[in-house]
Design a protein around this motif. Sequence first.
Motif, PDB file in Angstrom:
ATOM      1  N   GLU A 105       9.120 -18.567  -0.885  1.00  0.00           N
ATOM      2  CA  GLU A 105       8.351 -18.121  -1.606  1.00  0.00           C
ATOM      3  C   GLU A 105       7.084 -19.363  -1.618  1.00  0.00           C
ATOM      4  N   GLN A 106       8.557 -20.079  -2.382  1.00  0.00           N
ATOM      5  CA  GLN A 106       7.433 -21.212  -2.975  1.00  0.00           C
ATOM      6  C   GLN A 106       6.644 -21.857  -2.343  1.00  0.00           C
ATOM      7  N   CYS A 118       2.181 -22.143  -2.079  1.00  0.00           N
ATOM      8  CA  CYS A 118       2.156 -23.260  -2.180  1.00  0.00           C
ATOM      9  C   CYS A 118       0.556 -23.138  -1.212  1.00  0.00           C
ATOM     10  N   VAL A 119       0.855 -22.780   0.322  1.00  0.00           N
ATOM     11  CA  VAL A 119       0.297 -23.127   1.664  1.00  0.00           C
ATOM     12  C   VAL A 119      -1.181 -22.152   1.080  1.00  0.00           C
ATOM     13  N   GLU A 157       4.964 -27.167   8.348  1.00  0.00           N
ATOM     14  CA  GLU A 157       5.195 -26.841   9.353  1.00  0.00           C
ATOM     15  C   GLU A 157       5.575 -25.434   9.462  1.00  0.00           C
ATOM     16  N   HIS A 158       6.940 -25.619   9.290  1.00  0.00           N
ATOM     17  CA  HIS A 158       7.778 -24.534   9.636  1.00  0.00           C
ATOM     18  C   HIS A 158       7.021 -23.483   8.943  1.00  0.00           C
ATOM     19  N   CYS A 159       6.463 -22.906   8.032  1.00  0.00           N
ATOM     20  CA  CYS A 159       6.084 -22.108   7.422  1.00  0.00           C
ATOM     21  C   CYS A 159       5.033 -21.806   7.695  1.00  0.00           C
ATOM     22  N   TYR A 165       4.234 -17.771   9.841  1.00  0.00           N
ATOM     23  CA  TYR A 165       3.098 -16.898   9.178  1.00  0.00           C
ATOM     24  C   TYR A 165       1.469 -16.655   9.918  1.00  0.00           C
ATOM     25  N   GLY A 166       1.981 -17.877  10.745  1.00  0.00           N
ATOM     26  CA  GLY A 166       0.458 -18.322  12.021  1.00  0.00           C
ATOM     27  C   GLY A 166       0.763 -18.923  12.694  1.00  0.00           C
TER      28      GLY A 166
END
Length: 382
Positions: free
Chosen positions: A197-198, A202-203, A236-238, A242-243
């Motif tokens: 979640e953090q 941030c992204v 990159e993983h995050c 989500y995209g």
Amino acid sequence: MAGNLKRNYSQVCQEAQQAGLSSHHGLVQEIILSSDHSPQFQLLESSPEVLDAIKNGQKIVFRGEEEDDATLCVGDCTFDVRIAETSNTLLLSPDCIWPQQDQDSFQETRIEPCQIWAVAKSYLELRKCLPRIHKLKKLLLENPFKGDDDKTKIKYTLDDLLGKVQASEGELLTAIKAVNACNIDGYWRILDESYNEQVFQCVINLVEEKDWDFRNFSLSECCDILEELYPRYIIEHCIKCYGAIDDDKCFLDEDKICQQCAISILKPAGKFNYEEFMQCWESSVPIGMHTRIEQLKGCALTDTTSKPPVIWLFQVSELHPDPQIRFNKLFKVRAKWTLEEIEPYVADFATGSQSLNTILLKYTRTSTDPVKGAKEKLPPHL
């Protein structure tokens, strides 16, 4: 079986006639129990997928721990393995002659020995099934990644997971992607919920702060700014969760972002006033993104009959993988479901051999709402 008894062609024909068998002309194959006869052979029913794998020299693996029922995995398929008894005696021979293989030999008047390597009255029957991936998330959650890695805690490589999860390698990799696991130093890890979640926030905050287009922004620029807080591979993983990333271009999926924002709001709330939630949700998503209730399919349920109407978190990812147990749970939560409501919670049971309609016919029955006239799904026995 003939054993060491030698018979000529006329004796075989005479004995066949005495046994009431029709007269025979041509090749006679005499069954002889081989000196290498072994009770260790086990016959396996071969599906097209298994046969192709054998022909192509691909790996075929039996998987399951001691407490599991056995499964056979090959390519992108998983099969239940059951012992099937047969009233017929099954003979395994390496040199039996078949008419379609050697038509000329069948025209010859002679006796040909047929060695038998094994005798069986059962075989392993294969039934295609869904991969049993319910252990995967449980295993990965034993040690979620929180940023500072604890080297003393257990971690799993792909080979480790293949030894514990009853799925083919292709199915397991698909399941790993579905739970948003990240490969860190050769180990598959799920990010800790708070840590994820953090990074996510941030992204999102950076994209808004820099006034970037969430459909097209620079990966390198994003990582350069945030890498003081998080490793580049985590950023990159995050973004991939989500995209998508294409070279240096990043794209954030509106539906996935909106859904994650809704989860963040609903998770600590229990049942939430529907109208208040919709307002709160709309204000929580990045500028330029728009919320729609359809984004929450398989993620949340609403009750518009209560006063006031409410919404609460109800994720398909948290439901049991066994169809019967899951349907029981669904009908405890809600006595009646429309097809549109229930479909996101059971669609993963549909495979090449079983359609969604087949699954619904097995575990539900259909009735028509006398007021609305809409079709509804009920438990099979009410």
